[in-house]
Enzyme design. Structure first.
Site, PDB file in Angstrom:
ATOM      1  N   ASN A   1     -10.077 -49.351  89.203  1.00  0.00           N
ATOM      2  CA  ASN A   1      -9.347 -48.804  88.060  1.00  0.00           C
ATOM      3  C   ASN A   1      -9.252 -47.305  88.333  1.00  0.00           C
ATOM      4  O   ASN A   1     -10.055 -46.520  87.848  1.00  0.00           O
ATOM      5  CB  ASN A   1     -10.090 -49.085  86.757  1.00  0.00           C
ATOM      6  CG  ASN A   1      -9.352 -48.561  85.541  1.00  0.00           C
ATOM      7  OD1 ASN A   1      -8.199 -48.157  85.632  1.00  0.00           O
ATOM      8  ND2 ASN A   1     -10.017 -48.527  84.396  1.00  0.00           N
ATOM      9  N   PRO A   2      -8.276 -46.897  89.151  1.00  0.00           N
ATOM     10  CA  PRO A   2      -8.229 -45.518  89.637  1.00  0.00           C
ATOM     11  C   PRO A   2      -7.574 -44.576  88.630  1.00  0.00           C
ATOM     12  O   PRO A   2      -7.020 -45.018  87.612  1.00  0.00           O
ATOM     13  CB  PRO A   2      -7.350 -45.649  90.881  1.00  0.00           C
ATOM     14  CG  PRO A   2      -6.366 -46.718  90.494  1.00  0.00           C
ATOM     15  CD  PRO A   2      -7.154 -47.701  89.652  1.00  0.00           C
TER      16      PRO A   2
ATOM     17  N   PHE B   1     -15.628 -42.055  81.967  1.00  0.00           N
ATOM     18  CA  PHE B   1     -14.497 -42.762  81.365  1.00  0.00           C
ATOM     19  C   PHE B   1     -15.010 -43.965  80.581  1.00  0.00           C
ATOM     20  O   PHE B   1     -15.809 -44.748  81.088  1.00  0.00           O
ATOM     21  CB  PHE B   1     -13.553 -43.217  82.484  1.00  0.00           C
ATOM     22  CG  PHE B   1     -12.292 -43.878  82.014  1.00  0.00           C
ATOM     23  CD1 PHE B   1     -11.210 -43.124  81.609  1.00  0.00           C
ATOM     24  CD2 PHE B   1     -12.176 -45.264  82.002  1.00  0.00           C
ATOM     25  CE1 PHE B   1     -10.033 -43.729  81.185  1.00  0.00           C
ATOM     26  CE2 PHE B   1     -11.010 -45.886  81.585  1.00  0.00           C
ATOM     27  CZ  PHE B   1      -9.940 -45.113  81.179  1.00  0.00           C
TER      28      PHE B   1
END
Length: 280
Positions: free
Chosen positions: A186-187, A84
């Site tokens: 920051n899931p 990500f």
């Protein structure tokens, strides 16, 4: 050249066409973006490389995948397929975390779902002496976590421990139960079926994005882990989507293990992250 490139990226729907064109050309030439103002021309080889990258960006390959780097606070992190890409909005969660750690000696910090390591490595750099553990579940993403952790340790930053694990696992980091000063995450929080930009849908890893029908499935498991790890009074910070500024704080309150639940906006005024303290 840059004007034509910006027009092409505009037609492709890229959000920041001129900036992206300049950053790609600077990357090809190996110079800072500001140096482009002093250039008169570009040789044929560099122009060809720029054209190739421009075509990929027009096809909505993330800019950071093409340059291989992503800026985050005071760091420049290696990124690419399988991880990500860190967003500027997350820098505010790190700022809050550092405020909680101010004056603490050797605080214990756990970053759940670390990805590139942006949060964990920033805390380790900006609060030297912090004992930071970065947890990542995705086998592809954790290679980037490890790579960036090695780079930062080699540069002299406080080393970060990188651990393969699922943030919802009830056995994760049992050795730290009740000893952690701060849990940050920051899931995955994008609701299943939500429309996202092509850069996200086609290139960000699914495990970092999708969070179930309401986007909060992973957070539900994360709260159990955080409540177990944190000492009484320890801090919790969780990033979320714009539309979860009410639902995520409500979820934290309903858990029953946390107090001082609050939500915070990003610089654009959109709900961005929830904080709380471990009760007891």
């Amino acid at each position: 050249m840059l004007a034509a490139a910006a027009r092409r990226l505009t037609e492709a729907g890229v959000a920041s066409p001129r900036v992206d064109a300049e950053l790609l050309l600077a990357h090809v030439l190996g110079v800072p973006r500001t140096r482009l103002l002093t250039l008169d021309d570009v040789d044929a080889g560099a122009a060809a490389r720029f054209e190739t990258l421009l075509g990929q960006r027009a096809d909505r390959v993330p800019l950071q995948h093409l340059t291989g780097r992503a800026p985050f606070r005071y760091l420049e992190l290696a990124v690419g397929p399988g991880v990500f890409v860190p967003r500027p909005e997350t820098e505010q969660l790190v700022g809050w975390a550092l405020e909680q750690l101010a004056g603490a000696t050797g605080p214990v910090v756990v970053d759940l779902g670390s990805g590139s390591g942006a949060i964990a490595l920033s805390i380790a750099r900006e609060h030297p002496g912090a004992r930071v553990t970065a947890v990542e579940h995705d086998p592809g993403a954790i290679e980037w976590t490890r790579h960036n952790a090695r780079d930062r340790a080699a540069a002299g930053d406080t080393p970060v421990e990188v651990l393969a694990g699922d943030m919802t696992d009830p056995e994760l980091l049992r050795v730290l139960d009740g000893r952690v000063d701060l849990v940050v995450s920051n899931p995955p929080y994008v609701p299943d079926g939500a429309r996202v930009p092509r850069e996200v849908a086609d290139h960000d890893p699914p495990l970092a994005l999708w969070g179930g029908p309401d986007g909060l499935d992973v957070v539900r498991g994360l709260l159990g882990t955080a409540a177990r790890l944190l000492r009484p009074g320890g801090g919790l910070g969780i990033e979320h989507a714009d539309q979860q500024g009410g639902s995520l704080p409500a979820l934290v309150r309903a858990h029953g293990g946390f107090t001082e639940v609050d939500d915070h906006p990003d610089l654009a005024g959109r709900p961005r992250y929830t904080t709380a303290r471990r009760a007891g």
